[in-house]
Design a protein around this motif. Structure first.
Motif, PDB file in Angstrom:
ATOM      1  N   LEU A  62       0.827  -1.213   0.000  1.00 44.99           N
ATOM      2  CA  LEU A  62       0.000   0.000   0.000  1.00 44.99           C
ATOM      3  C   LEU A  62       0.856   1.255   0.000  1.00 44.99           C
ATOM      4  CD1 LEU A  62      -3.126  -0.262   2.232  1.00 44.99           C
ATOM      5  CD2 LEU A  62      -2.934   0.844   0.023  1.00 44.99           C
ATOM      6  N   ARG A  63       1.935   1.209   0.778  1.00 49.30           N
ATOM      7  CA  ARG A  63       2.822   2.386   0.798  1.00 49.30           C
ATOM      8  C   ARG A  63       3.427   2.600  -0.584  1.00 49.30           C
ATOM      9  NH1 ARG A  63       5.357   1.692   6.838  1.00 49.30           N
ATOM     10  NH2 ARG A  63       3.835   3.025   7.911  1.00 49.30           N
ATOM     11  N   LYS A  64       3.686   1.510  -1.312  1.00 51.33           N
ATOM     12  CA  LYS A  64       4.188   1.664  -2.683  1.00 51.33           C
ATOM     13  C   LYS A  64       3.151   2.371  -3.551  1.00 51.33           C
ATOM     14  CE  LYS A  64       7.611  -1.972  -3.013  1.00 51.33           C
ATOM     15  NZ  LYS A  64       7.496  -3.386  -2.600  1.00 51.33           N
ATOM     16  N   ARG A  95      -7.943  10.222  -4.548  1.00 53.44           N
ATOM     17  CA  ARG A  95      -7.583   8.799  -4.522  1.00 53.44           C
ATOM     18  C   ARG A  95      -6.539   8.538  -3.433  1.00 53.44           C
ATOM     19  NH1 ARG A  95      -7.550   8.246  -9.775  1.00 53.44           N
ATOM     20  NH2 ARG A  95      -5.384   8.897  -9.884  1.00 53.44           N
ATOM     21  N   ARG A  96      -5.539   9.379  -3.386  1.00 51.16           N
ATOM     22  CA  ARG A  96      -4.461   9.222  -2.406  1.00 51.16           C
ATOM     23  C   ARG A  96      -5.004   9.296  -0.973  1.00 51.16           C
ATOM     24  NH1 ARG A  96      -1.299  10.101   2.146  1.00 51.16           N
ATOM     25  NH2 ARG A  96       0.855   9.854   1.565  1.00 51.16           N
ATOM     26  N   ILE A  97      -5.812  10.299  -0.753  1.00 54.94           N
ATOM     27  CA  ILE A  97      -6.302  10.532   0.608  1.00 54.94           C
ATOM     28  C   ILE A  97      -7.251   9.409   1.051  1.00 54.94           C
ATOM     29  CG2 ILE A  97      -7.798  12.083   1.941  1.00 54.94           C
ATOM     30  CD1 ILE A  97      -6.333  14.415   0.307  1.00 54.94           C
ATOM     31  N   ILE A 124      -5.565  -2.315   7.173  1.00 54.92           N
ATOM     32  CA  ILE A 124      -4.368  -3.137   7.383  1.00 54.92           C
ATOM     33  C   ILE A 124      -3.835  -2.963   8.798  1.00 54.92           C
ATOM     34  CG2 ILE A 124      -1.946  -3.407   6.765  1.00 54.92           C
ATOM     35  CD1 ILE A 124      -2.771  -2.444   3.982  1.00 54.92           C
ATOM     36  N   LYS A 125      -3.781  -1.716   9.231  1.00 55.83           N
ATOM     37  CA  LYS A 125      -3.250  -1.470  10.570  1.00 55.83           C
ATOM     38  C   LYS A 125      -4.123  -2.144  11.626  1.00 55.83           C
ATOM     39  CE  LYS A 125      -0.643   2.646   9.494  1.00 55.83           C
ATOM     40  NZ  LYS A 125      -0.553   4.105   9.505  1.00 55.83           N
ATOM     41  N   PHE A 126      -5.433  -2.082  11.408  1.00 61.76           N
ATOM     42  CA  PHE A 126      -6.348  -2.754  12.341  1.00 61.76           C
ATOM     43  C   PHE A 126      -6.063  -4.250  12.367  1.00 61.76           C
ATOM     44  CE2 PHE A 126     -10.191  -5.166  13.200  1.00 61.76           C
ATOM     45  CZ  PHE A 126     -10.568  -4.640  14.427  1.00 61.76           C
ATOM     46  N   THR A 171       0.186   6.836  13.620  1.00 62.09           N
ATOM     47  CA  THR A 171       1.173   7.808  13.126  1.00 62.09           C
ATOM     48  C   THR A 171       2.604   7.259  13.153  1.00 62.09           C
ATOM     49  OG1 THR A 171      -0.187   9.702  13.768  1.00 62.09           O
ATOM     50  CG2 THR A 171       2.192  10.087  13.603  1.00 62.09           C
ATOM     51  N   PHE A 172       3.297   7.458  12.034  1.00 64.74           N
ATOM     52  CA  PHE A 172       4.727   7.127  11.935  1.00 64.74           C
ATOM     53  C   PHE A 172       5.438   8.392  11.471  1.00 64.74           C
ATOM     54  CE2 PHE A 172       2.536   3.164  11.516  1.00 64.74           C
ATOM     55  CZ  PHE A 172       3.358   2.213  12.105  1.00 64.74           C
ATOM     56  N   GLU A 173       5.968   9.142  12.440  1.00 66.34           N
ATOM     57  CA  GLU A 173       6.522  10.444  12.071  1.00 66.34           C
ATOM     58  C   GLU A 173       7.662  10.355  11.070  1.00 66.34           C
ATOM     59  OE1 GLU A 173       7.135  12.683  15.694  1.00 66.34           O
ATOM     60  OE2 GLU A 173       4.932  12.743  15.880  1.00 66.34           O
ATOM     61  N   VAL A 184       8.103   8.223   8.721  1.00 68.53           N
ATOM     62  CA  VAL A 184       7.562   7.987   7.368  1.00 68.53           C
ATOM     63  C   VAL A 184       7.068   9.320   6.787  1.00 68.53           C
ATOM     64  CG1 VAL A 184       5.744   6.815   6.042  1.00 68.53           C
ATOM     65  CG2 VAL A 184       6.914   5.606   7.889  1.00 68.53           C
ATOM     66  N   GLU A 185       6.394  10.099   7.603  1.00 69.72           N
ATOM     67  CA  GLU A 185       5.873  11.387   7.121  1.00 69.72           C
ATOM     68  C   GLU A 185       7.006  12.327   6.697  1.00 69.72           C
ATOM     69  OE1 GLU A 185       2.951  13.161   9.723  1.00 69.72           O
ATOM     70  OE2 GLU A 185       2.017  11.226  10.162  1.00 69.72           O
ATOM     71  N   GLU A 186       8.061  12.355   7.510  1.00 67.08           N
ATOM     72  CA  GLU A 186       9.201  13.235   7.173  1.00 67.08           C
ATOM     73  C   GLU A 186       9.822  12.832   5.838  1.00 67.08           C
ATOM     74  OE1 GLU A 186       9.971  16.109   8.556  1.00 67.08           O
ATOM     75  OE2 GLU A 186       8.193  15.636   9.751  1.00 67.08           O
ATOM     76  N   MET A 187       9.946  11.516   5.644  1.00 69.42           N
ATOM     77  CA  MET A 187      10.536  11.019   4.406  1.00 69.42           C
ATOM     78  C   MET A 187       9.676  11.411   3.203  1.00 69.42           C
ATOM     79  SD  MET A 187      11.852   7.143   4.293  1.00 69.42           S
ATOM     80  CE  MET A 187      10.235   6.507   3.852  1.00 69.42           C
ATOM     81  N   ILE A 188       8.370  11.299   3.360  1.00 64.05           N
ATOM     82  CA  ILE A 188       7.451  11.631   2.262  1.00 64.05           C
ATOM     83  C   ILE A 188       7.592  13.109   1.883  1.00 64.05           C
ATOM     84  CG2 ILE A 188       5.008  11.926   1.642  1.00 64.05           C
ATOM     85  CD1 ILE A 188       4.428   9.444   3.393  1.00 64.05           C
ATOM     86  N   LYS A 189       7.635  13.977   2.905  1.00 66.40           N
ATOM     87  CA  LYS A 189       7.714  15.427   2.610  1.00 66.40           C
ATOM     88  C   LYS A 189       8.993  15.753   1.852  1.00 66.40           C
ATOM     89  CE  LYS A 189       6.306  16.519   6.928  1.00 66.40           C
ATOM     90  NZ  LYS A 189       6.337  17.383   8.093  1.00 66.40           N
ATOM     91  N   VAL A 213      -9.059  10.392   7.411  1.00 62.29           N
ATOM     92  CA  VAL A 213      -9.815   9.266   6.835  1.00 62.29           C
ATOM     93  C   VAL A 213      -9.534   7.986   7.643  1.00 62.29           C
ATOM     94  CG1 VAL A 213      -9.976   7.719   4.821  1.00 62.29           C
ATOM     95  CG2 VAL A 213     -10.002  10.198   4.489  1.00 62.29           C
ATOM     96  N   GLU A 214      -8.274   7.786   7.997  1.00 66.08           N
ATOM     97  CA  GLU A 214      -7.923   6.574   8.761  1.00 66.08           C
ATOM     98  C   GLU A 214      -8.679   6.543  10.101  1.00 66.08           C
ATOM     99  OE1 GLU A 214      -3.769   5.302   8.991  1.00 66.08           O
ATOM    100  OE2 GLU A 214      -3.272   6.548   7.268  1.00 66.08           O
ATOM    101  N   VAL A 215      -8.690   7.675  10.801  1.00 68.69           N
ATOM    102  CA  VAL A 215      -9.374   7.718  12.104  1.00 68.69           C
ATOM    103  C   VAL A 215     -10.877   7.494  11.915  1.00 68.69           C
ATOM    104  CG1 VAL A 215      -9.999   9.202  14.060  1.00 68.69           C
ATOM    105  CG2 VAL A 215      -7.639   9.175  13.235  1.00 68.69           C
TER     106      VAL A 215
HETATM  107  O1  LIG Z   1       2.135   4.910   5.797  1.00 72.16           O
HETATM  108  C1  LIG Z   1       1.340   4.943   6.728  1.00 72.16           C
HETATM  109  O2  LIG Z   1       1.472   4.236   7.741  1.00 72.16           O
HETATM  110  C2  LIG Z   1       0.190   5.823   6.684  1.00 72.16           C
HETATM  111  O3  LIG Z   1      -0.658   5.758   7.542  1.00 72.16           O
HETATM  112  C3  LIG Z   1       0.115   6.880   5.656  1.00 72.16           C
HETATM  113  C4  LIG Z   1       0.665   8.199   6.156  1.00 72.16           C
HETATM  114  C5  LIG Z   1       0.541   9.179   4.974  1.00 72.16           C
HETATM  115  O4  LIG Z   1      -0.483   9.834   4.858  1.00 72.16           O
HETATM  116  O5  LIG Z   1       1.450   9.165   4.137  1.00 72.16           O
HETATM  117  C6  LIG Z   1      -0.154   8.653   7.302  1.00 72.16           C
HETATM  118  C7  LIG Z   1       0.234   8.436   8.593  1.00 72.16           C
HETATM  119  C8  LIG Z   1       1.560   7.948   8.978  1.00 72.16           C
HETATM  120  O6  LIG Z   1       2.099   8.750   9.986  1.00 72.16           O
HETATM  121  C9  LIG Z   1       2.468   7.873   7.826  1.00 72.16           C
HETATM  122  C10 LIG Z   1       2.079   8.056   6.551  1.00 72.16           C
END
Ligand SMILES: O=C(O)C(=O)C[C@]1(C(=O)O)C=C[C@@H](O)C=C1
Length: 250
Positions: free
Chosen positions: A14-16, A147-149, A158-160, A184-186, A188-193, A240-242
């Protein structure tokens, strides 16, 4: 992405898909930025019961609904009321998502963010009269962002499934803060930005055959793309996830 079936449902794949959506989003922003803001497109117009933009999106979505676009649970319409039925039969794919969460649609928020925040940052002032093509470019951006959101639903599922006990506790307590913390995976978020900023530099530079690279001359400001992700795309995905998780046990 078109492959959100049970057998491929894991966080890595999914991350891909989320990474691949970055390309689509950035290219669509570059295409929209070719045109000035063209604000008359968004003004109310007599005879259109709304703006020309709204007319264009509603009519486009009607055609796409008939051609089966919204049979896919990954696709959400911006004006979902009164869409015509698909002329194609449903594809009979497995229902991966929990039914209540599957119908979450936050496109109204996405539309609002796009018009009020994003558009002024990626377009120049002015009006060149190319309204139809501008609306078409808007729709490309909006559909890619949406679509992304909304893929957040699959991420949440998946996380559930990966930690049902932790999530169940927070869901039963309807504790949004706890859910937000769990998902939340901070890093991962930093890498994306950082990555989307770099992609905007690579995709948006002028390419010619001279020795000098046109560094610094980007079609969409890379820091705006990073900001788009940090302030809107990632937070809305998490929203959306919440929302999905809150009704996961209904
Ligand atoms: O990759 C995840 O685990 C996601 O939930 C997606 C996402 C994102 O929107 O890119 C959202 C929350 C996480 O903190 C990291 C990334």
């Amino acid at each position: 992405m078109g492959n959100c079936s049970d057998d491929v449902l894991n966080l890595d794949s999914l991350r891909k898909s989320l990474v691949r959506e970055e390309d689509t989003i950035i290219f669509s922003l570059i295409e929209r930025a070719k045109y000035p803001v063209n604000s008359p497109l968004y003004d109310e117009r007599p005879g259109f019961s709304g703006s020309l933009f709204e007319f264009f999106v509603k009519e486009s979505e009607a055609v796409q609904a008939k051609a089966g676009r919204y049979l896919s649970v990954e696709e959400n319409a911006f004006f979902p009321d009164n869409l015509p039925p698909s002329l194609l039969p449903p594809r009979g794919s497995q229902q991966v998502l929990h039914p209540r969460g599957a119908s979450i649609n936050i496109n109204e928020q996405i539309l609002n963010m796009y018009h009020k925040k994003l558009l002024p940052l990626i377009t120049s002032d002015g009006d060149d009269g190319n309204y139809a093509i501008t609306a078409d470019r808007d729709l490309d951006c909006l559909q890619a962002l949406s679509r992304r959101i909304h893929l957040g639903k699959f991420v949440a599922e998946i996380k559930f499934r990966e930690s049902p006990q932790d999530y169940t506790r927070a869901i039963l307590a309807q504790d949004k803060d706890a859910l937000m913390k769990l998902l939340t995976f901070e890093s991962v978020e930093e890498m994306i930005k950082k990555r989307v900023e770099k992609k905007a530099m690579v995709f948006g530079q002028d390419v010619d055959l001279s020795e000098n690279d046109n560094v610094g001359n980007y079609k969409v400001n890379p820091s705006v793309v990073s900001r788009l992700y940090g302030e809107w795309v990632i937070p809305l995905t998490k929203f959306v996830e919440v929302e999905y998780l809150l009704c996961r046990l209904d």
